[in-house]
Each structure stands twice: as C-alpha cells, then as structure tokens.
Design an enzyme around this catalytic site. Structure first.
Site, short mmCIF file in Angstrom:
data_model
loop_
_atom_site.label_atom_id
_atom_site.label_comp_id
_atom_site.label_asym_id
_atom_site.label_seq_id
_atom_site.Cartn_x
_atom_site.Cartn_y
_atom_site.Cartn_z
N HIS A 62 -20.45 27.30 -56.81
CA HIS A 62 -20.34 25.77 -58.13
C HIS A 62 -21.66 25.52 -58.16
CE1 HIS A 62 -16.43 25.48 -55.77
NE2 HIS A 62 -16.39 26.30 -56.53
N LYS A 72 -27.94 18.19 -53.07
CA LYS A 72 -27.09 17.85 -52.11
C LYS A 72 -27.61 18.33 -51.05
CE LYS A 72 -23.02 20.42 -55.19
NZ LYS A 72 -22.19 21.62 -54.59
N TYR A 132 -20.89 17.57 -48.01
CA TYR A 132 -22.33 17.56 -48.92
C TYR A 132 -22.41 15.98 -49.72
CZ TYR A 132 -18.56 20.51 -50.67
OH TYR A 132 -17.52 20.77 -51.06
N ASP A 170 -11.71 29.74 -58.21
CA ASP A 170 -13.07 31.06 -58.10
C ASP A 170 -13.13 32.19 -58.33
OD1 ASP A 170 -14.07 28.79 -57.39
OD2 ASP A 170 -14.49 28.65 -54.92
#
Length: 178
Positions: A62, A72, A132, A170
C-alpha cells in the site's frame, strides 16, 4: 541508536539502544531530533496506526499518493513480521526494487519508509501487533496498492502460498508493471 540506510535511498533500519535488567527493559522508540540528525529525514509524524493480525496475513502493498503521500516509521509491538518496502518513485535508480526485514518484539528494529514507497508486511508469528507512525493523514481517495504476490516484484513473504491470507482489496490490487 544505530541507523543503517538500506540499498534504497532514504529508507533506513533503526535499531534503538535497549537497556535491560532484572525488571525488564527500556528503550527510546522515537526521538525527533536524534531521528533527523541520524537519517536526514524531516518527517513530522501526525498519525499513528496500529493493527493486529494472525499468522499468514499479508497486508500490502500500500501507499498514499499525491498531496496525501506518507512516510512511515514502522515497528512490531508483539510478534514477528517480514516487513517490505518497495521503491515506487518514478525515475529512482532503484525503482521496483525492495528491501525485506524481519521486525519483531524481540529485535525492536524499526524501518523508516519515505514517501513514494509501497509498504507491506507478512505475519510470521502466531499473531503480531504492528505500529506505524505516518507523516500525513489517511485519505481514501489517495490510496494506491499493488498485489503483494505480483510476479514482477517476486517477493518471498516467507509463508507457504496456501497459507497466505489477503484482504479482498489486496487480491484485486493492480500489478506493479501497470
């Protein structure tokens, strides 16, 4: 704190100094000034996300695009994952290459993933809790993703194919080459 740049420019492995004694352990998980000094990255984290998943779950690949692109800083609070960052920056000399790193509650390693990268992870332990920090807020319209089993990338998620669990989103994600 030990910081090592990966083969992908701007993507860093961060290993905090862990202090242990008979009571347990302590480490500084994030210090803005040390982070900036050691990486040169100037991410201003504005959102923390946390997920818990079972063995075999692969989340990713992603990214957020445009004005909502995100850098991130990721780590595992419980369990073990294979964390993957793919360079999706057009014109980058490492475009399409990836790094894979085991992150766990045992090794306390973190991975800093700059904007323009795809990100995903596979749960290698019975369960894993993943954290994250993001330098931009989530925006659904800016979502982008690549199928984690895309042959172009050839990522070995370290899970037998028949045990991999993907979300519907996904499963329907595009190929990296398109």
């Amino acid at each position: 704190m030990k910081v090592t740049e990966t083969k992908l420019k701007g993507c860093f492995i961060i290993e905090p100094a862990v202090f242990e004694d008979s009571r347990g352990y302590f480490f500084e998980a994030f210090n803005k000034s040390k982070f900036q000094e050691l990486t040169g990255a100037h991410a201003e984290f504005v959102q923390d996300n946390q997920s818990k998943s079972s063995y075999g779950v692969v989340r990713g690949l992603h990214q957020q695009t445009g004005d909502f692109a995100q850098a991130k800083l990721v780590r595992v609070l419980e369990g073990k994952v294979l964390d993957v960052a793919v360079d999706a920056r057009e014109g980058s000399p490492t475009f399409g290459e990836y790094v894979a790193l085991e992150l766990s509650s045992e090794n306390n390693k973190q991975l800093y993933i700059p904007r323009g990268f795809l990100h995903g992870f596979a749960v290698l332990s019975e369960t894993a809790t993943f954290l994250y920090k993001c330098d931009n807020v989530y925006n659904k319209k800016s979502e982008d993703g690549v199928h984690p089993l895309d042959n172009t990338l050839g990522i070995d998620w370290q899970i037998p194919l028949d045990r991999i669990i993907l979300s519907d989103k996904d499963k329907e994600a595009r190929s990296f080459s398109t």
